[in-house]
Enzyme design. Structure first.
Site, PDB file in Angstrom:
ATOM      1  N   PHE A 129     -39.503 -12.177 -26.737  1.00  0.00           N
ATOM      2  CA  PHE A 129     -39.236 -12.181 -25.920  1.00  0.00           C
ATOM      3  C   PHE A 129     -40.978 -11.554 -25.756  1.00  0.00           C
ATOM      4  CE2 PHE A 129     -38.597 -10.724 -21.548  1.00  0.00           C
ATOM      5  CZ  PHE A 129     -38.029 -11.032 -20.902  1.00  0.00           C
ATOM      6  N   ASP A 216     -45.151  -5.979 -31.199  1.00  0.00           N
ATOM      7  CA  ASP A 216     -44.315  -5.706 -29.649  1.00  0.00           C
ATOM      8  C   ASP A 216     -43.188  -4.496 -29.848  1.00  0.00           C
ATOM      9  OD1 ASP A 216     -42.692  -5.270 -27.658  1.00  0.00           O
ATOM     10  OD2 ASP A 216     -43.096  -8.294 -27.339  1.00  0.00           O
ATOM     11  N   LYS A 245     -40.512   0.664 -21.412  1.00  0.00           N
ATOM     12  CA  LYS A 245     -39.175   0.950 -21.725  1.00  0.00           C
ATOM     13  C   LYS A 245     -38.893   2.360 -21.901  1.00  0.00           C
ATOM     14  CE  LYS A 245     -36.697  -4.053 -22.670  1.00  0.00           C
ATOM     15  NZ  LYS A 245     -36.330  -3.985 -21.446  1.00  0.00           N
TER      16      LYS A 245
END
Length: 394
Positions: A129, A216, A245
């Site tokens: 993702f 990532d 995040k």
């Protein structure tokens, strides 16, 4: 019911949260919940951390935004700190993880175009993702998320996660590969932790073929894995690193870091962002990094993660229907052999916020500020929920 002025992409939401403090949030009826999902790995310092709040208040009273037409001192300070902590060379700031990954994809394509490739290819993983923009959605290994958005961009080759040989096979078939994009631990894919030497093998593979290794770390970064970045467990350094995040603890910010040949690919005018790296977001990022280090929260995440895994395995190791209990640091997944989305609501009834991903994996992403008592409470409550739920489902 609220008026339908919001698009329905999040479906019907049944819980309204209005306040947060430390590791807890409160709803509009005054009920308190232990937050074991942290805004999906965002609030690593918990809610309304005083050092972040103080930095934001001070910056809001000074300067919010001027655009990247000008030098921004907090932006330079945050870039310096990230480069020091990561071993990278430079940084591009964005507003989200998806935008950070877009920048990484553009870096890979820029390299490919400079090498004369018509369609540079990036190797991506099943179950990955990377975001919901068109390019990151294509890199994402989730057909359900992609459905309805064709045509998707070309330039991606997909292989199974944690399978180095599959990438070796691709290398024999494709001479136009320029990069590998991979999560050190797959978050949305079910908290899937690869073999301990996986990243080291990918580093060797990229060096051999002169590809970029692009990691990532949107979810795994900023201390969550028990290191500042998860790749540091493997004692390697990537060519491109993305994070977001937890970097802002709730203030939107993303970063794409580059090293070596990747660091010089963007030139004046080749990429940009109006809001990326503005004074407010960068002050938040600086406060987060200072707190992570100053309060030894990265080391604590490793310790608490080990305690949480141990407690869950002791309680659930022989539980029918539990397939696996895995994780690293405060990123834990409990895989069941059946769908378990209803556990989210059951947990709420017990004053606990959790998440279910990949349909059958209970995902725990608690704040790094979790106390020992709260860690044990979390393990006990989740174990009880699963034990009560599993006999009904198998």
């Amino acid at each position: 019911m609220p008026p339908h002025t919001l698009m329905h992409n999040y479906g019907e939401r049944t819980l309204t949260l209005v306040r947060g403090e430390g590791n807890y949030v409160w709803d509009d009826r005054g009920h308190r919940y232990l937050d074991a999902i942290s805004g999906i790995a965002v609030c690593g310092l918990g809610h309304c951390h005083p050092k972040v709040t103080e930095a934001l208040q001070e910056q809001a009273n000074t300067l919010l935004h001027v655009s990247n037409l000008y030098n921004i001192p907090p932006q330079q300070q945050l870039a310096d700190r990230l480069v020091f902590l990561s071993g990278m060379d430079n940084v591009f700031f964005s507003n989200s993880g998806a935008e950070a990954n877009e920048a990484a994809i553009k870096l890979a394509r820029k390299l490919g175009n400079e090498r004369g490739l018509v369609t540079p290819q990036i190797v991506v993983m099943e179950g990955a993702f990377h975001g919901r923009t068109l390019a990151t959605l294509t890199a994402t290994g989730n057909e359900k998320a992609q459905q309805g958005f064709a045509p998707l961009p070309e330039g991606f080759l997909r292989v199974p996660f944690n399978d180095v040989q599959a990438i070796e096979n691709l290398a024999q078939q494709h001479s136009d590969i320029v990069a590998i994009l991979v999560e050190p631990i797959q978050g949305e894919g079910g908290v899937r932790v690869p073999d301990t030497d996986y990243l080291k093998q990918l580093r060797t593979l990229c060096d051999r073929h002169d590809w970029l290794l692009m990691l990532d770390e949107i979810q795994t970064g900023n201390g969550r894995s028990g290191r500042m970045f998860a790749y540091q467990h493997a004692d390697i350094v990537p060519d491109v690193l993305t994070t977001a995040k937890g970097l802002g603890n709730g203030v939107p910010i993303g970063a794409c870091l580059a090293r070596g040949k990747a660091a010089g690919l963007f030139t004046a005018g080749s990429h940009g962002s109006t809001f990326g790296g503005n004074p407010l977001a960068c002050r938040a990022g600086l406060a987060v990094l200072e707190t992570l280090q100053g309060e030894w929260l990265i080391e604590r995440a490793e310790k608490l993660g080990e305690q949480l895994l141990h407690s869950l395995r002791m309680r659930l190791g022989d539980c029918p229907g539990v397939v696996d209990i895995r994780g690293q640091g405060l990123m834990i997944g409990i895989e069941l052999n059946h769908p378990c989305a209803e556990l989210v609501e059951r947990a709420r009834e017990q004053a606990l916020l959790i998440n279910v991903t990949a349909g059958n994996v209970v995902r725990l992403l608690p704040p790094l500020t979790l106390t020992d008592e709260e860690c044990q409470q979390l393990a006990d409550n989740v174990s009880t929920l699963i034990q009560q739920f599993t006999p009904q489902a198998v």
